[in-house]
Design a protein around this motif. Structure first.
Motif, short mmCIF file in Angstrom:
data_model
loop_
_atom_site.label_atom_id
_atom_site.label_comp_id
_atom_site.label_asym_id
_atom_site.label_seq_id
_atom_site.Cartn_x
_atom_site.Cartn_y
_atom_site.Cartn_z
N ILE A 157 -0.56 10.11 7.26
CA ILE A 157 -0.58 9.49 5.72
C ILE A 157 -1.38 10.19 4.90
CG2 ILE A 157 -1.42 7.70 4.28
CD1 ILE A 157 -0.71 5.70 6.77
N GLY A 158 -1.16 10.80 3.66
CA GLY A 158 -2.18 11.07 2.67
C GLY A 158 -2.10 12.81 2.61
N SER A 159 -3.24 13.26 1.78
CA SER A 159 -3.33 14.75 1.59
C SER A 159 -3.17 15.50 2.72
CB SER A 159 -4.60 14.90 0.81
OG SER A 159 -5.62 14.56 1.56
N ALA A 160 -3.48 15.19 3.80
CA ALA A 160 -3.30 16.02 5.35
C ALA A 160 -2.00 16.37 5.47
CB ALA A 160 -3.89 15.43 6.44
N ALA A 161 -0.77 15.93 4.80
CA ALA A 161 0.57 16.19 4.76
C ALA A 161 0.47 17.81 4.52
CB ALA A 161 1.25 15.51 4.00
N GLY A 162 -0.10 18.22 3.41
CA GLY A 162 -0.19 19.50 2.90
C GLY A 162 -0.29 20.74 3.81
N THR A 163 -1.42 20.33 4.83
CA THR A 163 -1.88 21.31 5.81
C THR A 163 -0.97 21.18 6.96
OG1 THR A 163 -4.33 20.56 5.30
CG2 THR A 163 -3.89 21.58 7.26
N ALA A 164 -0.58 20.03 7.37
CA ALA A 164 0.63 19.93 8.20
C ALA A 164 1.78 20.62 8.13
CB ALA A 164 0.68 18.58 8.54
N LYS A 165 2.09 20.68 6.62
CA LYS A 165 3.37 21.38 6.45
C LYS A 165 3.26 22.73 6.49
CE LYS A 165 5.22 17.89 3.24
NZ LYS A 165 5.48 17.41 1.77
N GLU A 166 2.02 23.42 6.40
CA GLU A 166 1.73 24.72 6.62
C GLU A 166 2.04 25.10 7.90
OE1 GLU A 166 0.56 27.15 4.15
OE2 GLU A 166 0.73 25.92 2.57
N VAL A 167 1.27 24.21 8.75
CA VAL A 167 1.43 24.56 10.20
C VAL A 167 2.79 24.34 10.65
CG1 VAL A 167 0.72 23.81 12.67
CG2 VAL A 167 -0.94 23.77 10.40
N GLN B 222 0.83 -1.23 -0.03
CA GLN B 222 0.08 0.00 0.00
C GLN B 222 0.94 1.18 -0.20
OE1 GLN B 222 -3.34 0.50 2.66
NE2 GLN B 222 -3.95 -1.79 2.71
N ILE B 223 0.72 2.08 -1.14
CA ILE B 223 1.13 3.39 -1.06
C ILE B 223 0.29 4.63 -1.08
CG2 ILE B 223 3.71 2.63 -1.87
CD1 ILE B 223 3.07 2.84 -4.57
N TYR B 224 0.29 5.47 -0.58
CA TYR B 224 -0.49 6.70 -0.54
C TYR B 224 0.15 8.05 -1.01
CZ TYR B 224 -3.44 3.82 2.21
OH TYR B 224 -4.57 2.81 2.86
N ALA B 225 -0.56 8.59 -2.03
CA ALA B 225 -0.17 10.01 -2.50
C ALA B 225 -0.70 11.18 -1.59
CB ALA B 225 -0.72 10.09 -3.94
N GLN B 226 0.22 12.31 -1.57
CA GLN B 226 -0.11 13.40 -0.82
C GLN B 226 -1.02 14.41 -1.64
OE1 GLN B 226 3.33 15.23 0.85
NE2 GLN B 226 3.88 13.50 1.84
#
Lengths: 104, 395
Positions: B272-282, B138-142
């Motif tokens: 895991i996943g698209s929430a990485a974008g939000t977390a990087k902003e924070v 299983q691999i997950y895209a951001q």
């Protein structure tokens, strides 16, 4: 073992499904056998042996004792008997004849 | 490193995935539509109908049939892909286990979506977790770009002789599948060259005799399942090898673990996943405020990259693990996996659940998780965005 359980020709030298039998096995009255091989074509486990168009008895290493052969035999030559019933080689009922190749 | 400069196109994650499929040109795609995966197969079907991909699309009556057809196709000797989501993935799971056990290298694009009930079409990772123990990679895209890149990488991982397993490429439903952003596609010949020909041992249509899906008694089942475990474990090194080749050829770096500003980080978030974008902003905002925080996002979830995660979190004292799935009555899956990986380390973990059924993860919620990491550890699961307490979603 191959990945995924794949089996290639020669991987299984000698399958032994005879151990699945639960007390009975087929026996043949050779005097009533007409070599129609209806049993051979129905056997799900290739446990009926034949040479050309001649019935050659049962392979008890393979026979699971399902009794389909006894059910389909049109002359009533095959019936299920106890594992303890003494049989001649190939599952022949004693005194009813000898298999063509004479082997068990 | 040969950086390939390419023009950006505006594509959704689903469209980008369909482009990857067009470039790879799988021989067979058995598939059944389901939101939010549908735009993947809809776009790809258009490519096939327009003659832009030479693929047999098998229209089936369910995802169970889609995966069953895929198993036969892949073992016959045809490169095979499919796509699904949510209830469709749930229906597919029985056969994903079989595909893994038979070592059928099928690539499955997943638009990750919540499970019923109540019925919901939006994103979370509950569906992927159903197949967690199947043996499938299983691999997950951001984001959409990663959905494309990972899809191009997936056949190489699936078909590697040490692996030979289904590979699920996940992208968050709607947040990635339906969100348009700039995506740079690689040139078609480069993708085909990267992926190479489809080769498996003993294909059913390879001219030789072979039996697949045979019965295994207690004297062999355990060994064959152990082989599957080893194959899934081997996929970690194979992922790294394929990612390295991808970077070497195209200049795009997609390591199994995305460690963001983790240098000297005392507190971190793992997700895991698209929430990485939000977390990087924070993380950027808190770093600007002088806080030593960072983010670790997993691209590879199965096999779980235990050692790499331990290394990535080595300097962090406290880590909030954000799961987008639950395991009612127990700690959620990513937390449990991370706990296993960090056994005996000085890092302590805090479990949070967020984003079920497509609820957004707000920056405020991520800030709260970081803030709570500065407090004494709580022996319970935290919920981010539940009941509107973090200013996101509807109560």
């Amino acid at each position: 073992m191959r990945a995924g359980g794949t089996v290639l020709p020669g991987d299984v030298a000698r399958p032994r499904t005879g151990g699945w039998r639960t007390g009975t096995r087929p026996a043949v009255d050779l005097s009533r056998c007409v070599d129609c091989l209806v049993c051979w074509i129905h056997c799900p486990d290739t446990a009926v042996r034949q040479r050309g168009a001649v019935f050659q008895g049962f392979d008890f290493d393979l026979c699971k004792g399902c009794a389909i052969c006894a059910e389909v035999c049109p002359t009533g030559a095959i019936r299920m008997v106890s594992e303890e019933t003494p049989l001649d080689p190939g599952g022949v009922l004693p005194g009813t004849g000898v298999l063509a190749d004479g082997q068990g | 490193m040969a950086k390939v400069e390419l023009a950006l196109q505006v594509l959704t994650g689903a469209e980008a995935t369909a482009h990857a499929m067009r470039q790879i040109q799988p021989d067979v795609v058995p598939v059944y539509p389901i939101t939010p995966q549908t735009p993947i197969i809809q776009t790809f079907s258009r490519f096939v109908a327009d003659g832009k991909a030479d693929t047999v699309i098998v229209q089936v009556e369910s995802e169970h049939s889609a995966m069953s057809a895929a198993v036969g196709s892949a073992l016959a000797g045809a490169r095979t892909m499919t796509a699904t989501a949510s209830q469709g993935l749930a229906l597919m799971v029985e056969v994903i286990y079989i595909a893994a056990g038979l070592r059928a290298p099928i690539v499955i694009a997943v638009g990750n979506r919540a499970l019923s009930a109540p019925i919901n079409i939006h994103g979370d990772h509950s569906d992927g977790m159903l197949a967690r123990d199947s043996g499938a990679v299983q691999i997950y895209a951001q984001d959409a770009q990663e959905a494309y890149d990972l899809m191009v990488m997936a056949p190489r991982i699936a078909e590697h002789p040490d692996v030979m397993l289904p590979v699920m490429v996940g992208q968050d439903g709607f947040q990635v599948t339906h969100s348009a952003e700039g995506v740079a596609l690689l040139p078609d010949p480069d993708v085909r060259d990267f992926v190479g020909p489809y080769e498996i041992p003993n294909p059913l249509l390879g001219g030789g005799a072979s039996s697949h899906g045979t019965f295994a008694m207690p004297d062999s089942y355990f060994e064959l399942r152990h082989q599957l475990v080893q194959a899934t474990e081997a996929a970690e090194a194979v992922y790294a090898e394929v990612a390295q080749d991808y970077r070497r050829r195209f200049g795009r770096d997609l390591p199994q673990i995305d460690a963001y500003r983790m240098e000297d980080a005392e507190r971190a978030i793992l997700l895991i996943g698209s929430a990485a974008g939000t977390a990087k902003e924070v993380v950027d905002d808190l770093r600007a405020e002088g806080e030593r925080v960072g983010l670790v996002a997993l691209r590879l979830y199965r096999p779980f990259p235990h050692a790499a995660l331990r290394a990535a979190l080595a300097g962090a004292r406290r880590v909030a693990v954000l799961d987008r799935a639950v395991s009612p009555g127990a700690y959620p899956p990513l937390y449990s996996d991370a706990l296993g990986a960090l056994q005996g380390s000085a890092t302590t973990l805090q479990s949070y659940v967020y984003g079920l059924g497509g609820r957004d993860l707000s920056q405020r919620a991520v800030r709260r998780a970081f803030a709570e990491l500065a407090l004494p550890a709580a022996d319970r699961i935290g919920y981010l965005g539940l009941g509107g307490e973090d200013g996101d979603g509807e109560p």
